[in-house]
Enzyme design. Structure first.
Site, short mmCIF file in Angstrom:
data_model
loop_
_atom_site.label_atom_id
_atom_site.label_comp_id
_atom_site.label_asym_id
_atom_site.label_seq_id
_atom_site.Cartn_x
_atom_site.Cartn_y
_atom_site.Cartn_z
N CYS A 158 0.84 -1.20 0.00
CA CYS A 158 0.00 0.00 0.00
C CYS A 158 0.88 1.25 0.00
O CYS A 158 1.49 1.59 1.02
CB CYS A 158 -0.91 -0.03 1.23
SG CYS A 158 -1.95 1.42 1.43
N CYS A 203 -0.34 4.08 2.28
CA CYS A 203 -0.08 3.83 3.69
C CYS A 203 1.40 4.06 4.03
O CYS A 203 1.73 4.70 5.03
CB CYS A 203 -0.39 2.39 4.07
SG CYS A 203 -1.96 1.77 3.45
N ASP A 204 2.29 3.51 3.23
CA ASP A 204 3.70 3.41 3.64
C ASP A 204 4.67 4.30 2.86
O ASP A 204 5.84 4.41 3.25
CB ASP A 204 4.17 1.94 3.52
CG ASP A 204 3.36 1.04 4.44
OD1 ASP A 204 2.88 1.53 5.48
OD2 ASP A 204 3.18 -0.15 4.11
C1 LIG Z 1 0.24 -4.35 5.51
C2 LIG Z 1 -0.90 -3.34 5.42
C3 LIG Z 1 -0.69 -2.05 5.86
C4 LIG Z 1 -1.74 -1.12 5.79
N1 LIG Z 1 -1.50 0.15 6.26
C5 LIG Z 1 -2.51 1.04 6.28
C6 LIG Z 1 -2.31 2.36 6.79
O1 LIG Z 1 -1.20 2.72 7.21
N2 LIG Z 1 -3.37 3.20 6.79
C7 LIG Z 1 -4.60 2.84 6.30
O2 LIG Z 1 -5.54 3.64 6.37
N3 LIG Z 1 -4.82 1.62 5.78
C8 LIG Z 1 -3.81 0.70 5.76
N4 LIG Z 1 -4.02 -0.54 5.22
C9 LIG Z 1 -5.33 -0.86 4.60
C10 LIG Z 1 -6.38 -1.14 5.70
O3 LIG Z 1 -5.85 -2.07 6.63
C11 LIG Z 1 -7.67 -1.66 5.05
O4 LIG Z 1 -8.15 -0.69 4.15
C12 LIG Z 1 -8.74 -1.93 6.12
O5 LIG Z 1 -8.28 -2.89 7.06
C13 LIG Z 1 -10.02 -2.45 5.49
O6 LIG Z 1 -10.90 -2.77 6.53
P1 LIG Z 1 -12.12 -3.79 6.32
O7 LIG Z 1 -12.77 -3.90 7.64
O8 LIG Z 1 -12.92 -3.37 5.16
O9 LIG Z 1 -11.46 -5.18 5.89
P2 LIG Z 1 -10.34 -6.10 6.53
O10 LIG Z 1 -9.40 -5.33 7.35
O11 LIG Z 1 -9.81 -6.86 5.35
O12 LIG Z 1 -11.15 -7.08 7.49
C14 LIG Z 1 -12.03 -8.04 6.98
C15 LIG Z 1 -12.26 -9.12 8.03
O13 LIG Z 1 -13.29 -10.01 7.58
C16 LIG Z 1 -12.95 -11.34 7.94
N5 LIG Z 1 -13.66 -12.26 7.04
C17 LIG Z 1 -13.48 -12.41 5.70
N6 LIG Z 1 -14.32 -13.35 5.22
C18 LIG Z 1 -15.04 -13.82 6.28
C19 LIG Z 1 -16.05 -14.81 6.43
N7 LIG Z 1 -16.50 -15.52 5.39
N8 LIG Z 1 -16.56 -15.04 7.66
C20 LIG Z 1 -16.12 -14.34 8.74
N9 LIG Z 1 -15.15 -13.39 8.67
C21 LIG Z 1 -14.63 -13.13 7.44
C22 LIG Z 1 -11.43 -11.38 7.77
O14 LIG Z 1 -10.87 -12.45 8.53
C23 LIG Z 1 -11.02 -10.00 8.29
O15 LIG Z 1 -10.75 -10.01 9.66
C24 LIG Z 1 -3.00 -1.49 5.27
C25 LIG Z 1 -3.21 -2.80 4.81
C26 LIG Z 1 -2.17 -3.73 4.90
C27 LIG Z 1 -2.40 -5.15 4.41
#
Ligand SMILES: Cc1cc2nc3c(=O)[nH]c(=O)nc-3n(C[C@H](O)[C@H](O)[C@H](O)COP(=O)(O)OP(=O)(O)OC[C@H]3O[C@@H](n4cnc5c(N)ncnc54)[C@H](O)[C@@H]3O)c2cc1C
Length: 316
Positions: free
Chosen positions: A138, A141-142
């Protein structure tokens, strides 16, 4: 007491946890189902510098833990379950049926989907070990962590090239590595990249290893036409070869775009009445913690209004 929930949230990342905080505080009978640990992608983020309220930044797992504690403090019920199937309602007043891999069956009047997405990985030696230590998925992010450093960007699409241009704001040099002899990005983005003196192209090449003791120091690159291998100095590697939404189980149920992202409106409503989607799993321009949290709040309020209309308790 009825065994039918008002709202079931699938996925406990920032979108799902925020939806849970809002739903629980609104006194909706809410259950969050998370298949692994709550926190989602945030658990794998080393340093987060762009989430408001943390002027010195925060570690991903610490932020995830704070979100979880807040959700638990307002009374959100959470269960570790891998959701496998949703059965639609027979009529509007009926509940949706949710089945899990563990054999549980839950019923709910509305559903919030926040299953997020996964960054595609290269699958080469060193990638997992140096994730968050120079290996990033990302640029938004980084990128600012790589001031005056040498960076490699892997990928040849719009995101890879657009992010390579963005990264030149910080980096000394950005080497774009792409396996084909041509880039896939839109012509205008390619032109901008080629005009940028900090960007160097390394085509017909793949990364075979990421090397470094504590952090990334260099990468091994192989030319796929000649099989020649060389080592490039790099302080960071941005792997930008695509993101895959966790939406497989919603295929045929909801309207998805060609990449599998859920199409949803401003109020997070999907093509099915009573099902809302938020966070990285939906089609949208910016995938970040702050946007996931914002959409989680909106989805919760929309689900609450939907359920209250169904029950005839809405404040019109
Ligand atoms: C290494 C890294 C660094 C990042 N750094 C930043 C940053 O500095 N700043 C920033 O703003 N964003 C950052 N991001 C992006 C940010 O983390 C994501 O945009 C954010 O987490 C999205 O949130 P979400 O809740 O939509 O999904 P996710 O965080 O992907 O969470 C989805 C959840 O759903 C669960 N799930 C999936 N399918 C199922 C199912 N069938 N049944 C039950 N549970 C399920 C998964 O296990 C997971 O826990 C980073 C991402 C990564 C990978």
């Amino acid at each position: 007491m009825s065994d039918i929930y008002d709202i079931i949230i699938i996925g406990g990342g920032p979108a799902g946890l925020t939806a849970g905080i809002y739903s629980a505080r609104a006194r909706m009978k809410t259950l969050l189902l998370e298949k692994m640990m709550c926190g989602g992608q945030v658990l794998t983020a080393d340093l987060i510098e762009n989430f408001p309220g943390f002027p010195s930044g925060t570690k991903g797992p610490e932020l995830a833990d704070l979100m979880l504690k807040q959700a638990e403090a307002v009374g959100l019920e959470i269960s570790t379950c891998d959701v496998k199937k949703i059965t639609l309602k027979k009529s509007e007043k009926d509940p949706f049926i949710i089945e899990t891999a563990e054999g549980d069956i839950f019923k709910s009047l509305s559903i919030i989907i926040s299953t997020g997405a996964n960054w595609n990985a290269l699958g080469v030696p060193g990638e997992d070990r140096l994730r968050g230590r120079g290996v990033s998925y990302c640029a938004t992010c980084d990128g600012p962590l790589f001031r005056n450093k040498d960076i490699a960007v892997v990928g040849g699409g719009d995101t890879a090239l657009g992010d390579a241009i963005f990264l030149t704001r910080f980096a000394n040099k950005v080497t774009v590595i792409h396996r084909r002899d041509k880039l896939r990005a839109a012509r205008i983005i390619q032109e901008r990249a080629l005009m940028n003196k900090k960007i160097e192209l390394c085509l017909k090449s793949v990364v075979t290893e990421i090397i470094g003791n504590i952090r990334v120091e260099r990468i091994k690159v192989k030319n796929v036409a000649t099989n020649e291998e060389k080592t490039i100095k790099a302080d960071g590697v941005f792997v930008l070869i695509g993101l895959s939404p966790n939406s497989g189980i919603f295929k045929g149920l909801l309207d998805l775009d060609e990449k599998g992202y859920i199409r949803s409106g401003e109020d997070m409503s999907t093509s099915v009445n009573g099902i809302f989607a938020c966070g990285d799993v939906r089609k949208k321009p910016l995938r970040q913690i702050v946007t996931a949290a914002g959409e989680g709040a909106t989805a919760a309020v929309s689900a609450e209004q939907y359920v209250e209309r169904l029950k005839g308790t809405a404040y019109e």
